[in-house]
Design an enzyme around this catalytic site. Structure first.
Site, PDB file in Angstrom:
ATOM      1  N   ALA A   1       0.855  -1.190   0.000  1.00 39.94           N
ATOM      2  CA  ALA A   1       0.000   0.000   0.000  1.00 39.94           C
ATOM      3  C   ALA A   1       0.887   1.234   0.000  1.00 39.94           C
ATOM      4  O   ALA A   1       2.040   1.186   0.446  1.00 39.94           O
ATOM      5  CB  ALA A   1      -0.917   0.014   1.227  1.00 39.94           C
TER       6      ALA A   1
ATOM      7  N   SER B   1       0.703   3.595   1.930  1.00 43.12           N
ATOM      8  CA  SER B   1       0.995   3.975   3.316  1.00 43.12           C
ATOM      9  C   SER B   1       1.975   3.026   4.006  1.00 43.12           C
ATOM     10  O   SER B   1       2.373   3.273   5.141  1.00 43.12           O
ATOM     11  CB  SER B   1      -0.303   4.038   4.128  1.00 43.12           C
ATOM     12  OG  SER B   1      -0.922   2.763   4.174  1.00 43.12           O
ATOM     13  N   TYR B   2       2.349   1.930   3.357  1.00 36.92           N
ATOM     14  CA  TYR B   2       3.309   0.999   3.950  1.00 36.92           C
ATOM     15  C   TYR B   2       4.730   1.412   3.543  1.00 36.92           C
ATOM     16  O   TYR B   2       4.927   1.936   2.440  1.00 36.92           O
ATOM     17  CB  TYR B   2       3.097  -0.438   3.457  1.00 36.92           C
ATOM     18  CG  TYR B   2       1.745  -1.058   3.693  1.00 36.92           C
ATOM     19  CD1 TYR B   2       0.802  -0.469   4.531  1.00 36.92           C
ATOM     20  CD2 TYR B   2       1.410  -2.250   3.067  1.00 36.92           C
ATOM     21  CE1 TYR B   2      -0.436  -1.056   4.724  1.00 36.92           C
ATOM     22  CE2 TYR B   2       0.166  -2.845   3.256  1.00 36.92           C
ATOM     23  CZ  TYR B   2      -0.754  -2.249   4.075  1.00 36.92           C
ATOM     24  OH  TYR B   2      -1.977  -2.828   4.255  1.00 36.92           O
ATOM     25  N   PRO B   3       5.726   1.107   4.366  1.00 39.48           N
ATOM     26  CA  PRO B   3       7.113   1.385   3.966  1.00 39.48           C
ATOM     27  C   PRO B   3       7.682   0.329   3.026  1.00 39.48           C
ATOM     28  O   PRO B   3       8.868   0.344   2.726  1.00 39.48           O
ATOM     29  CB  PRO B   3       7.855   1.379   5.312  1.00 39.48           C
ATOM     30  CG  PRO B   3       7.071   0.448   6.173  1.00 39.48           C
ATOM     31  CD  PRO B   3       5.635   0.603   5.754  1.00 39.48           C
TER      32      PRO B   3
END
Length: 318
Positions: free
Chosen positions: A51, A53-55
Protein backbone atom coordinates in the site's frame (compact mmCIF):
# COMPACT_ATOMS: atom_id res chain seq x y z
CA UNK A 1 9.64 -26.48 -6.88
CA UNK A 2 7.37 -24.16 -4.90
CA UNK A 3 3.76 -24.74 -3.89
CA UNK A 4 1.22 -24.21 -6.69
CA UNK A 5 -1.31 -21.81 -5.18
CA UNK A 6 -4.87 -22.08 -6.57
CA UNK A 7 -6.30 -19.01 -8.31
CA UNK A 8 -9.78 -17.63 -8.91
CA UNK A 9 -10.94 -15.38 -11.79
CA UNK A 10 -11.87 -11.83 -10.82
CA UNK A 11 -15.36 -11.02 -12.07
CA UNK A 12 -15.51 -10.44 -15.81
CA UNK A 13 -11.80 -9.56 -16.08
CA UNK A 14 -9.03 -11.71 -17.52
CA UNK A 15 -7.12 -11.62 -14.23
CA UNK A 16 -7.08 -14.42 -11.67
CA UNK A 17 -6.10 -13.81 -8.06
CA UNK A 18 -3.92 -16.31 -6.15
CA UNK A 19 -5.97 -17.50 -3.17
CA UNK A 20 -3.07 -17.05 -0.74
CA UNK A 21 -1.14 -13.78 -0.87
CA UNK A 22 1.91 -12.46 0.98
CA UNK A 23 1.32 -9.36 3.13
CA UNK A 24 4.10 -6.79 3.47
CA UNK A 25 2.87 -4.30 6.08
CA UNK A 26 5.37 -3.87 8.92
CA UNK A 27 6.64 -0.93 10.99
CA UNK A 28 9.60 -0.70 11.02
CA UNK A 29 10.38 -2.81 7.98
CA UNK A 30 12.19 -6.11 8.59
CA UNK A 31 15.92 -5.77 7.82
CA UNK A 32 15.78 -8.98 5.78
CA UNK A 33 12.66 -7.86 3.85
CA UNK A 34 14.00 -8.20 0.31
CA UNK A 35 15.63 -11.55 1.03
CA UNK A 36 12.35 -12.80 2.54
CA UNK A 37 10.37 -11.72 -0.54
CA UNK A 38 12.78 -13.69 -2.73
CA UNK A 39 12.37 -16.67 -0.40
CA UNK A 40 8.57 -16.28 -0.60
CA UNK A 41 8.74 -16.46 -4.40
CA UNK A 42 10.86 -19.61 -4.18
CA UNK A 43 8.19 -21.14 -1.90
CA UNK A 44 5.47 -20.38 -4.46
CA UNK A 45 3.97 -17.05 -3.36
CA UNK A 46 2.96 -14.93 -6.37
CA UNK A 47 0.54 -12.41 -4.87
CA UNK A 48 2.23 -9.59 -2.93
CA UNK A 49 0.06 -7.06 -1.09
CA UNK A 50 1.35 -3.57 -0.29
CA UNK A 51 0.00 0.00 0.00
CA UNK A 52 1.07 3.61 -0.48
CA UNK A 53 0.99 3.98 3.32
CA UNK A 54 3.31 1.00 3.95
CA UNK A 55 7.11 1.39 3.97
CA UNK A 56 7.33 -1.73 1.79
CA UNK A 57 6.51 -0.44 -1.71
CA UNK A 58 10.07 0.45 -2.75
CA UNK A 59 11.88 -2.60 -1.28
CA UNK A 60 9.14 -4.87 -2.63
CA UNK A 61 9.69 -3.43 -6.10
CA UNK A 62 13.43 -3.94 -5.77
CA UNK A 63 12.92 -7.55 -4.65
CA UNK A 64 10.57 -8.26 -7.56
CA UNK A 65 13.09 -6.84 -10.03
CA UNK A 66 15.76 -9.06 -8.47
CA UNK A 67 13.47 -12.10 -8.74
CA UNK A 68 13.00 -11.44 -12.45
CA UNK A 69 16.74 -10.92 -12.93
CA UNK A 70 17.50 -14.20 -11.16
CA UNK A 71 14.86 -16.06 -13.15
CA UNK A 72 12.79 -17.00 -10.07
CA UNK A 73 9.81 -15.95 -12.19
CA UNK A 74 9.91 -15.90 -15.97
CA UNK A 75 7.94 -12.70 -16.44
CA UNK A 76 6.02 -9.95 -14.65
CA UNK A 77 2.81 -11.68 -15.78
CA UNK A 78 3.46 -14.50 -13.29
CA UNK A 79 3.14 -12.06 -10.39
CA UNK A 80 0.02 -10.49 -8.88
CA UNK A 81 0.76 -7.16 -7.21
CA UNK A 82 -1.79 -5.28 -5.09
CA UNK A 83 -1.40 -1.77 -3.71
CA UNK A 84 -3.79 0.73 -2.17
CA UNK A 85 -4.76 4.37 -2.59
CA UNK A 86 -3.97 6.27 0.61
CA UNK A 87 -6.50 8.53 2.27
CA UNK A 88 -4.58 11.74 1.50
CA UNK A 89 -5.00 10.96 -2.21
CA UNK A 90 -8.67 9.93 -1.99
CA UNK A 91 -9.84 13.02 -3.89
CA UNK A 92 -10.72 13.93 -7.47
CA UNK A 93 -7.51 14.91 -9.22
CA UNK A 94 -5.26 12.94 -6.87
CA UNK A 95 -6.16 9.30 -7.58
CA UNK A 96 -4.31 8.84 -10.87
CA UNK A 97 -1.18 10.73 -9.67
CA UNK A 98 -1.34 8.61 -6.50
CA UNK A 99 -1.24 5.41 -8.52
CA UNK A 100 1.48 6.77 -10.80
CA UNK A 101 3.60 7.52 -7.72
CA UNK A 102 3.02 3.98 -6.42
CA UNK A 103 4.06 2.50 -9.78
CA UNK A 104 7.21 4.63 -9.81
CA UNK A 105 8.06 3.57 -6.24
CA UNK A 106 7.50 -0.10 -7.12
CA UNK A 107 9.31 0.22 -10.45
CA UNK A 108 6.33 -1.34 -12.26
CA UNK A 109 4.33 -0.40 -15.35
CA UNK A 110 1.03 -1.64 -13.92
CA UNK A 111 -0.64 -3.17 -10.87
CA UNK A 112 -2.85 -6.25 -10.94
CA UNK A 113 -5.17 -4.81 -8.30
CA UNK A 114 -5.54 -1.27 -6.93
CA UNK A 115 -7.71 -0.81 -3.85
CA UNK A 116 -9.30 2.16 -2.11
CA UNK A 117 -7.68 1.63 1.30
CA UNK A 118 -10.53 2.97 3.45
CA UNK A 119 -13.82 4.83 2.82
CA UNK A 120 -12.68 8.11 4.34
CA UNK A 121 -10.36 10.92 3.23
CA UNK A 122 -7.67 12.94 4.99
CA UNK A 123 -6.46 16.38 3.93
CA UNK A 124 -3.38 15.98 1.68
CA UNK A 125 -1.07 17.39 4.38
CA UNK A 126 -2.29 14.97 7.07
CA UNK A 127 0.22 12.86 9.00
CA UNK A 128 -0.02 10.23 11.71
CA UNK A 129 -1.40 10.24 14.32
CA UNK A 130 -4.56 11.46 12.58
CA UNK A 131 -6.02 14.72 13.88
CA UNK A 132 -9.85 14.83 13.93
CA UNK A 133 -9.82 18.14 12.04
CA UNK A 134 -7.92 16.48 9.15
CA UNK A 135 -10.68 13.94 8.44
CA UNK A 136 -12.98 14.49 5.45
CA UNK A 137 -15.94 12.56 3.95
CA UNK A 138 -15.14 10.10 1.16
CA UNK A 139 -16.31 11.15 -2.32
CA UNK A 140 -17.73 7.82 -3.49
CA UNK A 141 -18.69 8.92 -6.99
CA UNK A 142 -15.68 11.14 -7.76
CA UNK A 143 -12.95 8.88 -6.37
CA UNK A 144 -14.39 5.74 -7.92
CA UNK A 145 -14.71 7.43 -11.31
CA UNK A 146 -10.96 8.11 -11.18
CA UNK A 147 -10.29 4.54 -10.05
CA UNK A 148 -12.18 3.42 -13.16
CA UNK A 149 -9.95 5.69 -15.27
CA UNK A 150 -6.89 4.02 -13.71
CA UNK A 151 -8.13 0.69 -15.06
CA UNK A 152 -9.09 2.14 -18.43
CA UNK A 153 -5.60 3.68 -18.78
CA UNK A 154 -3.99 0.29 -18.11
CA UNK A 155 -2.30 1.48 -14.91
CA UNK A 156 -4.00 -1.40 -13.10
CA UNK A 157 -5.67 -4.55 -14.38
CA UNK A 158 -8.45 -4.47 -11.78
CA UNK A 159 -9.80 -2.12 -9.11
CA UNK A 160 -11.40 -2.77 -5.76
CA UNK A 161 -11.93 -1.57 -2.22
CA UNK A 162 -10.85 -2.38 1.31
CA UNK A 163 -12.71 -2.03 4.62
CA UNK A 164 -16.09 -1.48 2.92
CA UNK A 165 -19.32 -2.60 4.60
CA UNK A 166 -22.47 -3.81 2.80
CA UNK A 167 -23.98 -0.31 3.04
CA UNK A 168 -20.86 1.40 1.68
CA UNK A 169 -20.60 -1.10 -1.19
CA UNK A 170 -24.27 -0.45 -1.98
CA UNK A 171 -23.57 3.27 -2.17
CA UNK A 172 -20.54 2.72 -4.44
CA UNK A 173 -22.36 0.31 -6.74
CA UNK A 174 -25.19 2.81 -7.25
CA UNK A 175 -23.00 4.94 -9.55
CA UNK A 176 -20.10 2.64 -10.52
CA UNK A 177 -19.59 1.84 -14.20
CA UNK A 178 -16.94 -0.74 -13.28
CA UNK A 179 -17.91 -2.60 -10.09
CA UNK A 180 -15.15 -3.33 -7.56
CA UNK A 181 -13.53 -6.67 -8.34
CA UNK A 182 -12.43 -7.19 -4.72
CA UNK A 183 -13.32 -6.16 -1.16
CA UNK A 184 -10.37 -6.80 1.17
CA UNK A 185 -11.39 -6.83 4.83
CA UNK A 186 -10.54 -8.30 8.21
CA UNK A 187 -11.66 -11.93 8.46
CA UNK A 188 -10.67 -14.85 10.66
CA UNK A 189 -12.41 -17.49 12.83
CA UNK A 190 -12.99 -14.82 15.49
CA UNK A 191 -14.49 -12.35 12.98
CA UNK A 192 -16.22 -14.41 10.31
CA UNK A 193 -18.00 -11.68 8.32
CA UNK A 194 -20.90 -13.93 7.23
CA UNK A 195 -23.25 -11.10 6.23
CA UNK A 196 -20.60 -9.23 4.23
CA UNK A 197 -19.39 -12.42 2.52
CA UNK A 198 -22.93 -13.24 1.42
CA UNK A 199 -23.43 -9.72 0.10
CA UNK A 200 -20.17 -9.77 -1.88
CA UNK A 201 -21.01 -13.18 -3.32
CA UNK A 202 -24.42 -11.92 -4.41
CA UNK A 203 -22.83 -8.90 -6.13
CA UNK A 204 -19.99 -10.85 -7.77
CA UNK A 205 -17.31 -9.13 -5.68
CA UNK A 206 -14.35 -11.34 -4.72
CA UNK A 207 -13.86 -11.45 -0.95
CA UNK A 208 -10.28 -11.21 0.32
CA UNK A 209 -9.30 -11.61 3.98
CA UNK A 210 -6.55 -9.81 5.86
CA UNK A 211 -5.50 -10.55 9.45
CA UNK A 212 -6.41 -14.27 9.36
CA UNK A 213 -4.49 -14.74 12.62
CA UNK A 214 -5.74 -11.59 14.37
CA UNK A 215 -2.90 -9.24 13.38
CA UNK A 216 -0.83 -9.99 16.48
CA UNK A 217 1.83 -7.29 16.89
CA UNK A 218 -0.14 -4.44 15.30
CA UNK A 219 -1.56 -1.59 17.35
CA UNK A 220 -5.06 -3.07 17.02
CA UNK A 221 -4.26 -6.77 16.80
CA UNK A 222 -5.15 -9.45 19.34
CA UNK A 223 -4.25 -13.03 20.27
CA UNK A 224 -7.85 -14.29 20.34
CA UNK A 225 -7.27 -16.45 17.24
CA UNK A 226 -3.98 -17.98 18.34
CA UNK A 227 -5.23 -18.60 21.90
CA UNK A 228 -8.66 -19.94 20.98
CA UNK A 229 -9.32 -23.33 22.61
CA UNK A 230 -11.51 -24.64 19.77
CA UNK A 231 -8.77 -23.94 17.23
CA UNK A 232 -6.13 -25.39 19.54
CA UNK A 233 -8.07 -28.65 19.90
CA UNK A 234 -8.59 -28.97 16.14
CA UNK A 235 -4.91 -28.21 15.47
CA UNK A 236 -3.79 -30.84 17.97
CA UNK A 237 -6.11 -33.48 16.50
CA UNK A 238 -4.90 -32.78 12.97
CA UNK A 239 -1.21 -32.41 13.73
CA UNK A 240 -1.27 -28.83 12.44
CA UNK A 241 -0.56 -25.42 13.95
CA UNK A 242 -3.34 -23.09 15.09
CA UNK A 243 -2.24 -20.70 12.34
CA UNK A 244 -2.65 -23.40 9.70
CA UNK A 245 -6.14 -24.26 10.97
CA UNK A 246 -7.15 -20.57 10.91
CA UNK A 247 -5.77 -20.00 7.40
CA UNK A 248 -7.29 -23.24 6.11
CA UNK A 249 -10.66 -22.20 7.58
CA UNK A 250 -10.54 -18.88 5.70
CA UNK A 251 -9.47 -20.62 2.48
CA UNK A 252 -12.23 -23.21 2.89
CA UNK A 253 -14.83 -20.42 2.93
CA UNK A 254 -14.03 -19.80 -0.75
CA UNK A 255 -12.19 -16.51 -0.28
CA UNK A 256 -8.57 -15.43 -0.74
CA UNK A 257 -6.36 -14.72 2.24
CA UNK A 258 -3.37 -12.45 2.87
CA UNK A 259 -0.87 -14.04 5.24
CA UNK A 260 2.15 -12.29 6.72
CA UNK A 261 5.26 -13.70 8.29
CA UNK A 262 8.94 -13.05 7.71
CA UNK A 263 9.88 -16.21 9.62
CA UNK A 264 11.01 -18.75 7.02
CA UNK A 265 9.47 -21.75 8.78
CA UNK A 266 6.10 -20.04 9.19
CA UNK A 267 6.19 -18.72 5.62
CA UNK A 268 6.34 -22.35 4.51
CA UNK A 269 3.74 -23.54 7.04
CA UNK A 270 1.30 -20.88 5.84
CA UNK A 271 1.25 -22.58 2.42
CA UNK A 272 0.77 -26.08 3.84
CA UNK A 273 -3.01 -25.81 3.77
CA UNK A 274 -4.04 -27.30 0.43
CA UNK A 275 -3.76 -31.10 0.80
CA UNK A 276 -6.03 -31.48 3.83
CA UNK A 277 -9.35 -30.04 4.96
CA UNK A 278 -11.50 -29.29 7.96
CA UNK A 279 -14.42 -31.67 8.48
CA UNK A 280 -18.06 -30.59 8.63
CA UNK A 281 -17.97 -31.15 12.39
CA UNK A 282 -14.84 -29.00 12.78
CA UNK A 283 -16.35 -26.26 10.62
CA UNK A 284 -19.47 -26.29 12.79
CA UNK A 285 -17.38 -25.91 15.96
CA UNK A 286 -15.52 -22.94 14.45
CA UNK A 287 -18.79 -21.36 13.34
CA UNK A 288 -19.93 -21.24 16.98
CA UNK A 289 -16.88 -19.29 18.22
CA UNK A 290 -17.90 -15.94 19.84
CA UNK A 291 -17.15 -13.05 17.47
CA UNK A 292 -14.85 -10.06 17.94
CA UNK A 293 -13.86 -7.32 15.47
CA UNK A 294 -10.22 -6.38 15.91
CA UNK A 295 -9.90 -3.46 13.49
CA UNK A 296 -12.28 -0.80 14.77
CA UNK A 297 -10.61 2.18 13.00
CA UNK A 298 -11.15 4.54 15.93
CA UNK A 299 -8.43 6.82 14.52
CA UNK A 300 -11.01 8.07 12.00
CA UNK A 301 -13.59 9.21 14.55
CA UNK A 302 -14.40 12.91 14.76
CA UNK A 303 -17.11 14.91 16.53
CA UNK A 304 -17.62 16.77 13.24
CA UNK A 305 -17.96 13.59 11.18
CA UNK A 306 -18.10 11.89 8.81
CA UNK A 307 -17.88 9.18 11.52
CA UNK A 308 -18.75 10.05 15.11
CA UNK A 309 -18.93 6.48 16.40
CA UNK A 310 -17.41 3.09 15.61
CA UNK A 311 -20.94 1.93 14.74
CA UNK A 312 -21.09 4.58 11.99
CA UNK A 313 -17.75 3.50 10.51
CA UNK A 314 -18.90 -0.11 10.21
CA UNK A 315 -22.63 0.57 9.72
CA UNK A 316 -23.45 -1.57 12.72
CA UNK A 317 -21.37 -4.50 11.44
CA UNK A 318 -19.49 -4.87 14.72
Amino acid sequence: MGTAIPEEPLGSTEKSIPLVGFGTVEYPLNEAFKERVLHAIKLGYRHFDTAASYPSEQPLGEALAEALRLGLVKSRDELFITSKLWLTDSYCGRVIPGLQKTLKTLGLEYLDLYLVHFPVSLIPEATYPVKPEDIRPFDYEGVWEEMEKCQELGLTKTIGVSNFTCKKLERLLATAKIPPAVNQVEMNPIWQQKKLREYCKEKGIHFSAFSPLGAVGTNWGHNRVMENEVLKQIAKAKGKTVAQVAIRWVYQQGVSVIVKSFNKERMEQNLDIFDWELSAEELQKIEQIPQYRGSRAEAYLSENGPFRTVEEIWDGEI
